[in-house]
Design an enzyme around this catalytic site. Structure first.
Site, short mmCIF file in Angstrom:
data_model
loop_
_atom_site.label_atom_id
_atom_site.label_comp_id
_atom_site.label_asym_id
_atom_site.label_seq_id
_atom_site.Cartn_x
_atom_site.Cartn_y
_atom_site.Cartn_z
N HIS A 1 96.00 22.65 102.83
CA HIS A 1 97.44 22.39 102.87
C HIS A 1 97.70 21.14 103.72
O HIS A 1 97.19 21.03 104.83
CB HIS A 1 98.18 23.59 103.48
N SER A 2 98.48 20.20 103.18
CA SER A 2 98.92 19.03 103.93
C SER A 2 97.72 18.25 104.47
O SER A 2 96.86 17.83 103.70
CB SER A 2 99.90 19.47 105.01
#
Length: 326
Positions: A103-104
């Site tokens: 994520h990210s």
């Protein structure tokens, strides 16, 4: 919940905390990498969901985050260091093949690991991330000057970490700060999970071995991540270097992006990276309504988890069919 912390010890003495869901005997393996200033509680929904469906999931606290150690003062944080640590963790786990979910910032590192070490992975899931933030070559001097000045200022200032009167004050601050990056704020529920593993109690000396603080009794707290994570990088990739990871990527990829999109993903660079993946026929893309933390917010996490499970099941089915024909 006063749970003790598992840690990997790496070559340079860094201790990387992790949590896991599902049985170690499950053959399907997932390594989960959280985003900037978050921690492994980012996967508190997705981890158990996939474990219930036969996956062994390991989620780490990246260096300087959560319950992992901070880099020594002489070292700098970088996504390249993140790749180095992730590769070491995969070597320690000694899995034949795994999926990486990022994520990210975790998605940035995941793409780079898969591009550099395709033999270790069979699939990649990127949640609201499209590779390294880059800077054009003609900004090199400007960026380095800024990085040197900011780091100098960091060491010169005597101000200690900000103290929050209560756990809930820290949660509210985390929600407020999320709006700087995403049009839709992080949910309070997801913020509570991230903060419970992302703060330490001022009074407590044994926080080192506590996973989540006891939120019912926590009084004054401070965030435990390394404040140097907020400093600018000394070196940035040029857009062409950032694109090279996507050009070299051979791993089937699921890309989940938040709708409305994060402004950083509406650039020529990110569009080009998407085009590279689509031309190679490597990517399944699902824009889904939600915040930048759509995999952790309770109202959107179930649909994200469904899409991840569906994608991984298809990969697994195809790989099983290939194995039978060999």
């Amino acid at each position: 919940k006063m749970n003790s912390v598992n840690r990997f010890v790496l070559f340079d003495g860094m201790k990387i905390a992790y949590q896991e869901w599902g049985s170690q005997i499950f053959p399907k393996k997932i390594l989960a990498l959280h985003g900037w200033l978050d921690n492994s509680n980012s996967f508190c929904f997705l981890g158990p969901y996939l474990a219930d469906r036969g996956y062994h999931v390991v989620a780490i606290d990246q260096a300087g985050h959560g319950r992992s150690s901070h880099l020594p003062p002489s070292a700098h944080y970088s996504q390249q260091k993140g790749v180095f640590y992730t590769k070491q963790i995969l070597d320690i786990l000694d899995w034949k093949k795994s999926s990486i979910v990022g994520h990210s910032l975790g998605g940035v590192i995941a793409v780079e690991v898969c591009a550099c070490f395709p033999e270790l992975v069979d699939s990649l899931v990127i949640i609201d991330s499209l590779g390294a933030f880059s800077a054009p070559a003609d900004k090199t001097v400007q960026k380095l000057r800024k990085a040197v000045l900011e780091e100098t200022k960091h060491y010169e200032k005597t101000k200690s970490a900000r103290i929050y009167p209560s756990y809930i004050d820290a949660v509210n601050a985390r929600v407020r700060n999320s709006v700087a990056f995403s049009k839709k704020p992080l949910s309070v529920e997801a913020a509570k999970l991230l903060v419970s593993r992302g703060v330490v109690e001022i009074e407590s000396s044994e926080c080192d071995d506590i996973g989540d603080i006891d939120t019912s009794s926590a009084s004054t707290v401070r965030f435990s991540h390394d404040p140097r994570l907020q400093l600018p990088n000394f070196v940035y990739h040029t857009p062409e270097q950032g694109n090279n990871y996507f050009e070299e990527l051979q791993t089937p990829t699921l890309l989940i992006t938040a709708d409305p999109p994060v402004p950083e993903f509406q650039t020529e660079t990110t569009q080009l990276r998407m085009d590279i993946l689509q031309k190679k026929g490597l990517v399944v893309h699902h824009p889904l309504p939600g915040s930048h933390h759509l995999h952790a917010d309770p109202d959107t996490a179930p649909i994200v988890a469904d899409k991840v499970f569906e994608f991984l099941s298809n990969i697994h089915r195809m790989n099983t069919a290939v194995d039978k024909t060999i």
